[in-house]
Scaffold this motif. Structure first.
Motif, PDB file in Angstrom:
ATOM      1  N   PHE A 198     -20.915  45.721  44.605  1.00 11.08           N
ATOM      2  CA  PHE A 198     -21.961  46.369  43.818  1.00 11.08           C
ATOM      3  C   PHE A 198     -21.849  46.001  42.337  1.00 11.08           C
ATOM      4  O   PHE A 198     -20.748  45.885  41.795  1.00 11.08           O
ATOM      5  N   LEU A 199     -22.995  45.850  41.705  1.00 12.47           N
ATOM      6  CA  LEU A 199     -23.019  45.460  40.289  1.00 12.47           C
ATOM      7  C   LEU A 199     -22.630  46.624  39.389  1.00 12.47           C
ATOM      8  O   LEU A 199     -23.054  47.762  39.621  1.00 12.47           O
ATOM      9  N   GLY A 237     -30.967  44.327  50.285  1.00 10.90           N
ATOM     10  CA  GLY A 237     -29.636  44.923  50.126  1.00 10.90           C
ATOM     11  C   GLY A 237     -29.478  45.719  48.845  1.00 10.90           C
ATOM     12  O   GLY A 237     -28.799  45.273  47.920  1.00 10.90           O
ATOM     13  N   PRO A 238     -30.078  46.925  48.760  1.00 10.99           N
ATOM     14  CA  PRO A 238     -29.969  47.721  47.528  1.00 10.99           C
ATOM     15  C   PRO A 238     -28.581  48.336  47.296  1.00 10.99           C
ATOM     16  O   PRO A 238     -28.303  48.779  46.184  1.00 10.99           O
ATOM     17  N   GLY A 239     -27.721  48.359  48.328  1.00 10.13           N
ATOM     18  CA  GLY A 239     -26.402  48.977  48.138  1.00 10.13           C
ATOM     19  C   GLY A 239     -26.560  50.461  47.873  1.00 10.13           C
ATOM     20  O   GLY A 239     -27.205  51.179  48.641  1.00 10.13           O
ATOM     21  N   ASP A 258     -32.301  45.121  59.142  1.00  9.26           N
ATOM     22  CA  ASP A 258     -31.691  43.825  58.851  1.00  9.26           C
ATOM     23  C   ASP A 258     -32.801  42.903  58.335  1.00  9.26           C
ATOM     24  O   ASP A 258     -33.803  42.697  59.034  1.00  9.26           O
ATOM     25  N   ILE A 259     -32.617  42.345  57.154  1.00 10.90           N
ATOM     26  CA  ILE A 259     -33.670  41.510  56.551  1.00 10.90           C
ATOM     27  C   ILE A 259     -34.012  40.297  57.429  1.00 10.90           C
ATOM     28  O   ILE A 259     -35.118  39.774  57.380  1.00 10.90           O
ATOM     29  N   GLU A 263     -32.237  47.666  53.469  1.00 11.06           N
ATOM     30  CA  GLU A 263     -30.777  47.798  53.530  1.00 11.06           C
ATOM     31  C   GLU A 263     -30.324  47.950  54.985  1.00 11.06           C
ATOM     32  O   GLU A 263     -30.798  48.818  55.703  1.00 11.06           O
ATOM     33  N   ILE A 264     -29.354  47.141  55.398  1.00 13.73           N
ATOM     34  CA  ILE A 264     -28.885  47.148  56.791  1.00 13.73           C
ATOM     35  C   ILE A 264     -27.942  48.314  57.097  1.00 13.73           C
ATOM     36  O   ILE A 264     -27.904  48.804  58.230  1.00 13.73           O
ATOM     37  N   TYR A 305     -22.380  36.410  52.778  1.00 11.37           N
ATOM     38  CA  TYR A 305     -22.112  35.845  54.109  1.00 11.37           C
ATOM     39  C   TYR A 305     -23.372  35.289  54.755  1.00 11.37           C
ATOM     40  O   TYR A 305     -23.305  34.579  55.747  1.00 11.37           O
ATOM     41  N   PHE A 327     -20.641  43.387  55.600  1.00 17.78           N
ATOM     42  CA  PHE A 327     -21.976  43.372  55.005  1.00 17.78           C
ATOM     43  C   PHE A 327     -21.989  42.768  53.587  1.00 17.78           C
ATOM     44  O   PHE A 327     -22.995  42.833  52.894  1.00 17.78           O
ATOM     45  N   GLY A 328     -20.887  42.216  53.158  1.00 19.08           N
ATOM     46  CA  GLY A 328     -20.851  41.561  51.848  1.00 19.08           C
ATOM     47  C   GLY A 328     -21.169  42.512  50.705  1.00 19.08           C
ATOM     48  O   GLY A 328     -21.986  42.204  49.840  1.00 19.08           O
ATOM     49  N   GLN A 329     -20.505  43.676  50.711  1.00 20.71           N
ATOM     50  CA  GLN A 329     -20.839  44.695  49.711  1.00 20.71           C
ATOM     51  C   GLN A 329     -20.018  44.555  48.434  1.00 20.71           C
ATOM     52  O   GLN A 329     -18.838  44.902  48.387  1.00 20.71           O
ATOM     53  N   ASN A 387     -29.227  41.051  44.690  1.00 22.34           N
ATOM     54  CA  ASN A 387     -27.835  40.625  44.602  1.00 22.34           C
ATOM     55  C   ASN A 387     -27.451  40.428  46.070  1.00 22.34           C
ATOM     56  O   ASN A 387     -27.151  41.378  46.769  1.00 22.34           O
TER      57      ASN A 387
HETATM   58  N1  SAM Z   1     -27.934  45.517  45.265  1.00 25.94           N
HETATM   59  C1  SAM Z   1     -26.650  46.174  45.241  1.00 25.94           C
HETATM   60  C2  SAM Z   1     -25.963  45.884  43.925  1.00 25.94           C
HETATM   61  O1  SAM Z   1     -26.336  44.902  43.299  1.00 25.94           O
HETATM   62  O2  SAM Z   1     -25.070  46.633  43.528  1.00 25.94           O
HETATM   63  C3  SAM Z   1     -25.758  45.733  46.414  1.00 25.94           C
HETATM   64  C4  SAM Z   1     -25.534  44.244  46.574  1.00 25.94           C
HETATM   65  S1  SAM Z   1     -24.354  43.819  47.795  1.00 25.94           S
HETATM   66  C5  SAM Z   1     -23.847  42.229  47.199  1.00 25.94           C
HETATM   67  C6  SAM Z   1     -25.322  43.321  49.221  1.00 25.94           C
HETATM   68  C7  SAM Z   1     -26.049  44.428  49.959  1.00 25.94           C
HETATM   69  O3  SAM Z   1     -26.789  43.858  51.053  1.00 25.94           O
HETATM   70  C8  SAM Z   1     -25.158  45.482  50.572  1.00 25.94           C
HETATM   71  O4  SAM Z   1     -25.669  46.759  50.277  1.00 25.94           O
HETATM   72  C9  SAM Z   1     -25.217  45.211  52.086  1.00 25.94           C
HETATM   73  O5  SAM Z   1     -25.003  46.365  52.886  1.00 25.94           O
HETATM   74  C10 SAM Z   1     -26.633  44.663  52.217  1.00 25.94           C
HETATM   75  N2  SAM Z   1     -26.852  43.787  53.379  1.00 25.94           N
HETATM   76  C11 SAM Z   1     -25.956  42.964  53.995  1.00 25.94           C
HETATM   77  N3  SAM Z   1     -26.524  42.289  54.997  1.00 25.94           N
HETATM   78  C12 SAM Z   1     -27.828  42.673  55.042  1.00 25.94           C
HETATM   79  C13 SAM Z   1     -28.936  42.340  55.883  1.00 25.94           C
HETATM   80  N4  SAM Z   1     -28.807  41.445  56.866  1.00 25.94           N
HETATM   81  N5  SAM Z   1     -30.135  42.946  55.671  1.00 25.94           N
HETATM   82  C14 SAM Z   1     -30.262  43.847  54.661  1.00 25.94           C
HETATM   83  N6  SAM Z   1     -29.246  44.217  53.827  1.00 25.94           N
HETATM   84  C15 SAM Z   1     -28.044  43.627  54.004  1.00 25.94           C
END
Ligand code: SAM
Length: 290
Positions: free
Chosen positions: A32-33, A58-60, A104-105, A79-80, A132, A28-30, A128
């Motif tokens: 976090f900031l 994707g609020p994480g 899923d967005i 958030e997925i 992927y 999921f490309g996690q 953020n």
């Molecule tokens: N916003 C948070 C931060 O800045 O700390 C997290 C950012 S992290 C780079 C990306 C976030 O997008 C993760 O929480 C991940 O689970 C979520 N994500 C990944 N694929 C997604 C999708 N298809 N739809 C919604 N959220 C997704």
């Protein structure tokens, strides 16, 4: 705002991850900031006020969301990862203007969300992004014609450069053209790897895409123009004539493409990478009439 107590403080993030025994999901490309300066830059570039409704992708665990909730009137966060939902309920409990949607967005009806939460008025996308899937997310937002004011996002630095690139640059391609057809891009900040937990393998950048009221060039058939653009960049080293006439998406012969280029006063040997949007629009109008 007490930054010490917010998730942007790496100690608070570590405590939350431990409390919920959260394991990062690579798929999921996690990342976090954990840098308040970078989040400040995002909020400032997105130009958020209490009048605004923000769509966050994707609020994480809610790090950026906490700042968005302070600055905006309303925040919708999609958030997925369902493992993050109970965590978000906890970390965002102090805010009554945030709605978290577990989806899923790429599958959500964003137009319906905008109608429900902002009466159909343009929203500001702030995120953020998971790296992927950056390009499909951006293309989906632009091509679906969702009412948007701007898109302010953290992306891989290389992707930010592609969005901004012009003809002649090695970064120039179909993404540059789509972004610049609909928006004016502005690179707001370069962001090093140590601003995230865990660290990504690449450098990042914050880019702001301000939507134009109408697209930057006039073209009769937008879909045809983008097919021509994709065909011309699919095989970068080939001439535009070969790229377009070989495309499985299009049915123009070599002669027809060469003839269109002739009408534009151009040689048969030109490559797509030298073309600007206006030239693709003109080519599309000529071929569309054939
Ligand atoms: N916003 C948070 C931060 O800045 O700390 C997290 C950012 S992290 C780079 C990306 C976030 O997008 C993760 O929480 C991940 O689970 C979520 N994500 C990944 N694929 C997604 C999708 N298809 N739809 C919604 N959220 C997704």
């Amino acid at each position: 705002m007490d930054l010490e107590k917010m998730l942007v403080n790496p100690k608070v993030t570590a405590q939350v991850l431990q409390k919920y025994d959260f394991k990062f999901a690579k798929k999921f490309g996690q990342n976090f900031l954990i840098d308040a300066h970078v989040i400040g830059k995002i909020i400032q570039s997105a130009d958020i006020t209490k009048e605004d409704c923000v769509l966050e992708i994707g609020p994480g665990i809610g790090t950026l969301t906490q700042f968005l909730a302070e600055a905006a009137g309303r925040v919708i966060s999609v958030e997925i990862d369902n493992k993050l939902i109970p965590i978000l309920e906890d970390t965002l409990s102090a805010y009554d203007n945030v709605t978290v949607i577990n989806d899923d967005i790429m599958k959500v009806d964003i137009g319906a969300l905008v109608r429900e939460y902002n009466g159909g008025r343009p929203v500001k996308v702030v995120a953020n992004l998971p790296y992927y899937i950056t390009t499909p997310i951006i293309m989906n937002l632009l091509e679906k014609h969702v009412p948007l004011d701007s898109i302010t996002v953290m992306v891989q630095k290389e992707v930010a450069l592609r969005m901004q690139a012009g003809p002649g640059s090695k970064d120039y391609g179909a993404l540059s053209m789509a972004v610049q057809y609909y928006t004016e891009p502005y690179l707001a900040a370069n962001v090093p790897q140590n601003c995230f937990m865990p660290r990504p393998a690449v450098d990042s950048a914050v880019i702001r895409l301000k939507l134009y009221e109408k697209p930057s060039v006039e073209v009769r058939d937008e879909k045809l123009m983008f097919k021509l653009i994709r065909a011309s960049f699919a095989q970068r080293r080939k001439t535009l004539v070969n790229g377009v006439s070989n495309s499985p998406e299009l049915a123009f012969s070599k002669e027809e493409v060469a003839d269109a280029l002739k009408q534009m006063g151009l040689s048969e040997s030109v490559r797509g990478e030298t073309f600007n949007l206006e030239q693709f629009a003109r080519l599309s109008d000529i071929l569309g009439d054939m």
